[in-house]
Design a protein around this motif. Sequence first.
Motif, PDB file in Angstrom:
ATOM      1  N   SER A 183      14.727 -27.714 -41.242  1.00  0.00           N
ATOM      2  CA  SER A 183      14.000 -28.422 -40.201  1.00  0.00           C
ATOM      3  C   SER A 183      13.544 -27.430 -39.128  1.00  0.00           C
ATOM      4  CB  SER A 183      14.873 -29.511 -39.570  1.00  0.00           C
ATOM      5  OG  SER A 183      15.961 -28.943 -38.868  1.00  0.00           O
TER       6      SER A 183
ATOM      7  N   ASP B  57      19.597 -29.591 -51.512  1.00  0.00           N
ATOM      8  CA  ASP B  57      18.520 -29.407 -50.546  1.00  0.00           C
ATOM      9  C   ASP B  57      18.121 -30.758 -49.961  1.00  0.00           C
ATOM     10  OD1 ASP B  57      16.164 -28.911 -49.166  1.00  0.00           O
ATOM     11  OD2 ASP B  57      15.441 -27.450 -50.615  1.00  0.00           O
TER      12      ASP B  57
ATOM     13  N   PHE C 297      15.717 -31.508 -48.206  1.00  0.00           N
ATOM     14  CA  PHE C 297      14.284 -31.624 -47.985  1.00  0.00           C
ATOM     15  C   PHE C 297      13.504 -31.967 -49.246  1.00  0.00           C
ATOM     16  CE2 PHE C 297      16.074 -29.076 -44.661  1.00  0.00           C
ATOM     17  CZ  PHE C 297      15.523 -29.658 -43.530  1.00  0.00           C
ATOM     18  N   ASP C 298      14.147 -31.808 -50.428  1.00  0.00           N
ATOM     19  CA  ASP C 298      13.468 -32.266 -51.651  1.00  0.00           C
ATOM     20  C   ASP C 298      14.406 -32.967 -52.622  1.00  0.00           C
ATOM     21  OD1 ASP C 298      13.260 -28.995 -53.305  1.00  0.00           O
ATOM     22  OD2 ASP C 298      14.952 -30.300 -52.890  1.00  0.00           O
TER      23      ASP C 298
ATOM     24  N   GLY D  57      14.312 -25.395 -48.020  1.00  0.00           N
ATOM     25  CA  GLY D  57      13.842 -26.200 -46.910  1.00  0.00           C
ATOM     26  C   GLY D  57      14.743 -26.103 -45.690  1.00  0.00           C
TER      27      GLY D  57
ATOM     28  N   TRP E 212      23.589 -26.105 -46.937  1.00  0.00           N
ATOM     29  CA  TRP E 212      23.050 -26.710 -45.723  1.00  0.00           C
ATOM     30  C   TRP E 212      24.181 -27.370 -44.934  1.00  0.00           C
ATOM     31  CZ3 TRP E 212      20.384 -26.301 -50.179  1.00  0.00           C
ATOM     32  CH2 TRP E 212      19.056 -25.838 -50.108  1.00  0.00           C
TER      33      TRP E 212
END
Length: 304
Positions: free
Chosen positions: A199, A243, A245-246, A197, A264
């Motif tokens: 943005s 992650d 995003f999840d 993931g 990240w």
Amino acid sequence: MSWGEAHGIAMIAAAHAHEDLKVRRDDYVDVFAALRAAGVEVMAQKLGPLLGLYVAADDHGPACLLNTGLAETDLRHTLAHELGHHVLGHGTTLDHDADRRWGRWGEDWPEHEKAAEAFASWFLMPLPAVRAACARIGVQRPSDPAEVYQIARWLGTPYATTVRHLVRVKSIGGAVERRWAGIAPAGLKSLLAHGCGFSSRAHVHTLGPGAHEGHARVGTGDLLWLDFPGTWDAVPRGLTCEDPFDGAQLPWGEAGFDGGRALWVTEDLDTTSALTATAGGGETFRITVSPTPRRRGSDHFWPS
């Protein structure tokens, strides 16, 4: 003035500016430091549709005003454009989004805008820096748009601007440029993210063997992908293998899809940090990462 003539003038002016301002031509160009060396004050704030403003010495400059609503790469390009106005001796100039959108050039631009725009490309992407960026991703010249995106990450430049400039340094042909310039970077990022993931405003940094001992400039939300079998070693503050995003923790040390190769950047990364990874054959891979500072107010208060 044609665009070819503008680039001929700008290439020479940028080379002189690199020398005068003591800018390395074989690496990422710090345009903010160059403005300081040139004695140009820089201020950043929200400006709506205005990209930037150059204030000439006759109007109590030299100074530049930047729009904080721009992404970091667009800020850098805009500031290099304003530096071009300064170096080329132009008067006070407003640069509007309606007049200069990334990826679009107009033959009807005024001569001083053509020259400043061409200067921005040559100042941020001198040929030695382009060659060094190609070496970082392990190619002599790009063979697909995803490689151009990766080159742009090392140069700190917008994707479409990088595509256009690669024609000027004879790394790609005009027909290829016309095909690649209109490709949306979002699709390239998805390809390079390997299912991880990210943005919409974040970047994906693909780090192969050629990136060893490199220095990457990163922003909050950016994804660092280790592009060879191996795992990251101890992760410093401001970077995470989880992650965002999840919420799934990536498996460390496993072969296959992720194998602990993704990191990240978080908002806690506030200083230059060294990273190491261990390749599958036991070799050590090292890279330095620096956060891009928030550009607000006077440059006197921005982190260096």
